[in-house]
Design an enzyme around this catalytic site. Structure first.
Site, short mmCIF file in Angstrom:
data_model
loop_
_atom_site.label_atom_id
_atom_site.label_comp_id
_atom_site.label_asym_id
_atom_site.label_seq_id
_atom_site.Cartn_x
_atom_site.Cartn_y
_atom_site.Cartn_z
N SER A 1 40.19 46.29 24.39
CA SER A 1 39.21 46.36 25.45
C SER A 1 39.19 45.01 26.12
O SER A 1 39.68 44.04 25.58
CB SER A 1 37.83 46.70 24.89
OG SER A 1 37.42 45.73 23.97
N LEU B 1 33.76 42.15 25.19
CA LEU B 1 34.69 41.37 24.39
C LEU B 1 35.75 42.32 23.85
O LEU B 1 35.46 43.50 23.61
CB LEU B 1 33.98 40.67 23.23
CG LEU B 1 32.94 39.59 23.56
CD1 LEU B 1 32.28 39.10 22.26
CD2 LEU B 1 33.59 38.42 24.29
N ASP B 2 36.94 41.81 23.61
CA ASP B 2 37.97 42.62 22.97
C ASP B 2 37.46 43.16 21.64
O ASP B 2 36.60 42.55 20.99
CB ASP B 2 39.22 41.79 22.68
CG ASP B 2 40.03 41.50 23.93
OD1 ASP B 2 39.76 42.11 24.97
OD2 ASP B 2 40.93 40.65 23.85
N LYS B 3 38.03 44.26 21.23
CA LYS B 3 37.65 44.86 19.95
C LYS B 3 37.73 43.84 18.82
O LYS B 3 36.81 43.73 17.99
CB LYS B 3 38.56 46.05 19.66
CG LYS B 3 38.32 46.70 18.30
CD LYS B 3 39.31 47.82 18.05
CE LYS B 3 39.10 48.44 16.67
NZ LYS B 3 40.07 49.51 16.38
#
Length: 386
Positions: free
Chosen positions: A23, A195-197
């Protein structure tokens, strides 16, 4: 019974297509489209994917047909695939196996032969994406919370928004459970950035539409202070600014890259190296980063562009072979440790900090990296290079 109570959150393609692996990290590119007037987006229940199934948990509108005589002798699953071409054969088979298909009122079997002329009734199971925007008791660590906004410390592994591969168990599902109808009445349950996973750390969430409008505008104006800690390969310059446009990697579309010319969007990251050590003959460093922009995977792309990929990053790997990390550490070593913004209610600047999570602290200890975050000043404006 699960009832749909939410407006349509699928407001932008870029938000809606985040996947299980990546993400977008503080992806602000699509905010103008996500909140065009910062006051709309409250759509009727009928506009929600799966709204037709809200009358029963996991049940879609019934499908019915009469099998043509020309299909006599065909297996049921093949016959259904011809009668209902809008559904995949594997999905139709699954519905038969789940007892959701009848022939002339009798439960059907996948491999049975049809005679033609039978009345078919299918009660579809709702697709995962149709049940995505439902409250779930997802554990959330609130660093700060009032009636206007909340700041959460997101753990690595938690996806922010439902999407392909992660239709449940997300931050959004947890917000709907925690705040109920108040969150359901907001676009994306109050989420304004991501935020990214596998990136841990601080995220702000709005609790009112007025606050969400204000926070989106702050993000667009780049006045939200976002500071990250990252562990990288090599020894970057002690103080440097990476000012390089980022866009989709033309050679590998699942990645982002520094893309010169019109293919990239302006991106600027300020970097300070605060500690260095060696791990099995390879230098490693702790760097602090400040974002002036918020492009997809910005820190990961910029540090990789410098030749200093994040430890454990599966997508932006080092150009040269590096030793295996201790403890089989297997995520990008990135943590959003500090967040500052102007509070929408009183106009005061406020900031919050989240200490490094256990996996990063243990990794630093094993690598021989040491830094005392408490020695940093309250204001970091002069700490990072201009």
């Amino acid at each position: 019974m699960t009832h749909s109570i939410l407006p349509d959150y699928s407001v932008t393609a870029s938000f809606a297509t985040e996947n299980a692996e990546d993400s977008s990290d503080d992806d602000l590119d699509s905010l103008p489209e996500a909140f065009p007037s910062a006051a709309d987006g409250l759509l009727s229940e009928a506009s929600l994917p799966g709204a037709a199934s809200s009358g029963g948990a996991g049940v879609g509108a019934p499908l019915s047909a009469t099998l043509p005589e020309s299909l006599a002798g065909e297996r049921l699953d093949k016959a259904l695939a011809q009668c209902f071409p809008e559904y995949s054969r594997s999905r139709l088979q699954a519905w038969v196996e789940d007892g959701r298909v009848t022939l002339d009122g009798e439960a059907a079997k996948v491999r049975q032969k049809v005679a033609g002329g039978e009345a078919v009734l299918i009660t579809p199971a709702a697709l995962p994406e149709q049940l995505a925007f439902a409250p779930e008791p997802v554990p959330l660590e609130a660093v700060y919370e009032d009636a206007t906004l909340a700041v959460f410390n997101k753990p690595a592994g938690l996806v922010v928004h439902p999407a392909a591969g992660n239709w449940s168990g997300t931050l959004l599902n947890g917000l709907l459970y925690r705040y109920g109808q108040a969150a359901a009445d907001l676009p994306r349950a109050g989420i304004v950035h991501r935020l990214d996973k596998e990136t841990s750390g601080l995220m702000v969430v709005a609790r009112t539409l007025v606050a969400q409008t204000d926070l989106v505008r702050q993000l667009q104006a780049r006045t939200v202070k976002r500071h990250y800690a990252a562990l990288v390969w090599g020894r970057p310059p002690q103080r440097t600014v990476v000012d390089a446009p980022i866009g989709r990697d033309p050679r590998e579309r699942t990645r982002m890259a520094v893309v010169p010319g019109q293919g990239g969007k302006p991106a600027r990251t300020r970097v300070v190296t605060v500690a260095s050590a060696e791990w099995e003959g390879s230098p490693v460093s702790l760097v602090l980063c400040s974002l002036d922009t918020g492009r997809t995977h910005q820190i990961r792309v910029h540090l990789s562009h410098l030749g200093h990929s994040l430890l454990g990053d599966p997508l932006y790997k080092p150009r040269h072979k590096r030793p295996v990390l201790p403890g089989e550490f297997a995520r990008q070593a990135l943590h959003a440790w500090r967040l500052g913004l102007i509070h929408p209610d009183d106009g005061r600047f406020a900031h919050w900090q989240a200490p490094l999570p256990d996996d990063l602290r243990q990794l630093m200890t094993t690598l021989g990296l040491d830094f005392d975050f408490s020695t940093l000043p309250d204001s970091l404006d002069d700490f990072f290079p201009a």
